[in-house]
Design a protein around this motif. Structure first.
Motif, short mmCIF file in Angstrom:
data_model
loop_
_atom_site.label_atom_id
_atom_site.label_comp_id
_atom_site.label_asym_id
_atom_site.label_seq_id
_atom_site.Cartn_x
_atom_site.Cartn_y
_atom_site.Cartn_z
N UNK A 100 0.87 -1.17 0.00
CA UNK A 100 0.00 0.00 0.00
C UNK A 100 0.91 1.23 0.00
N UNK A 101 0.77 2.06 -1.01
CA UNK A 101 1.64 3.23 -1.12
C UNK A 101 1.49 4.19 0.06
N UNK A 102 0.37 4.08 0.80
CA UNK A 102 0.17 4.96 1.96
C UNK A 102 0.82 4.40 3.22
N UNK A 103 1.28 3.15 3.16
CA UNK A 103 1.85 2.52 4.36
C UNK A 103 3.17 3.15 4.74
N UNK A 104 3.51 3.06 6.02
CA UNK A 104 4.79 3.57 6.50
C UNK A 104 5.95 2.88 5.82
N UNK A 105 7.01 3.63 5.60
CA UNK A 105 8.24 3.09 5.06
C UNK A 105 9.29 3.10 6.17
N UNK A 106 10.02 1.99 6.30
CA UNK A 106 10.99 1.83 7.37
C UNK A 106 12.41 1.89 6.80
N UNK A 107 13.29 2.55 7.50
CA UNK A 107 14.70 2.45 7.18
C UNK A 107 15.23 1.12 7.70
N UNK A 108 16.26 0.59 7.07
CA UNK A 108 16.75 -0.72 7.47
C UNK A 108 17.26 -0.72 8.91
N UNK A 109 17.65 0.44 9.42
CA UNK A 109 18.12 0.53 10.80
C UNK A 109 17.02 0.19 11.81
N UNK A 110 15.77 0.14 11.34
CA UNK A 110 14.66 -0.22 12.23
C UNK A 110 14.62 -1.72 12.50
#
Length: 272
Positions: A100-110
């Motif tokens: 879902x394009x509205x979903x949160x995006x996480x950095x790999x550091x997460x």
């Protein structure tokens, strides 16, 4: 009036009108569709929020827009109907937990760590530097079922032979014009295709489970499940089962390598 009134309640967050039917509520107050679309939280998390915490989340969500704009999918794993998806942007070392394009995006550091289990046994896991890989004994366990499969195949052949004999007898009586004898006493019942035996034994691998442990303000863990391969109920085959297993395992191995390389570009594989 009530349901059909023109006087809608307004969202306590932004002041927009709220839906009359089944709105999401914060502190028992309905919120508008625009605010509702921004919710990308673990199940039940929004129900534990008050208005202040929800406003803080929306601020976090809006700030995440920069990562959402940057995200460019390079690889994905779909977990089947209703099972969700994991999407990776390996170029920018970003990931998304929903398609879902509205979903949160996480950095790999997460990502604190991850494991991929075959039933209860970890076959891939993130290490401090390298990917820990454990060779599965599933192919050996399915080969050990060869005798069981052979017994079923003999049982199936015997049934087909008996059914053919019965059908031949029916055709013979039909040509002669004499009625078929009725089944009485302890005589065996007349066979039908519904009596055809099937191989209902489960394979050695019931399920794969992917777990991401996260360090994130709103997500601590994400899990997905993948059903293990199954035997053909009419014509089970060791070779076919192993082929299905290897296809699933290979793609999960690829997922593990990509995640580990995102976490540590210099990572290698440590096989046990």
């Amino acid at each position: 009036m009530g349901l059909f009134s023109n006087h809608k309640k307004v969202c306590p967050i932004c002041g927009n009108p709220t839906p009359r039917l089944l709105p999401t509520k914060i502190e028992d107050m309905p919120i508008c569709k625009e605010c509702d679309k921004k919710i990308d939280l673990p199940d039940g998390a929004v129900n534990e929020m008050n208005l202040e915490r929800f406003r803080q989340y929306l601020t976090f969500y809006d700030q995440n827009q920069t990562l959402r704009d940057t995200f460019n999918e390079t690889w994905r794993y779909d977990f089947g109907f209703g099972g969700g998806s994991l999407l990776l942007d390996t170029d920018h070392r970003l990931l998304r937990l929903r398609d879902d394009e509205r979903a949160l995006v996480f950095e790999v550091s997460a990502i604190k760590s991850f494991t991929i289990k075959e039933d209860s046994t970890a076959i891939y896991a993130s290490g401090k530097e390298n990917l820990k890989c454990h060779e599965s004994d599933a192919p050996d366990r399915v080969r050990a079922m060869s005798n069981l499969i052979e017994q079923f195949q003999l049982q199936r052949q015997e049934f087909e032979w008996m059914l053919q004999r019965q059908d031949a007898a029916v055709r013979q009586h039909t040509r002669s014009g004499s009625p078929m004898p009725t089944v009485i006493g302890n005589e065996p019942k007349r066979l039908t295709t519904l009596d055809r035996p099937t191989f209902d034994t489960k394979g050695p691998v019931r399920q794969f489970k992917v777990t991401l442990n996260l360090q994130h303000p709103y997500w601590s863990k994400m899990q997905w499940k993948v059903d293990g391969p199954s035997f053909d109920r009419d014509d089970p085959s060791v070779e076919e089962y192993i082929e299905k297993y290897e296809k699933k395992e290979k793609k999960l191995h690829t997922m593990a390598k990509k995640l580990m390389k995102m976490m540590n570009p210099e990572a290698k594989e440590d096989w046990v």
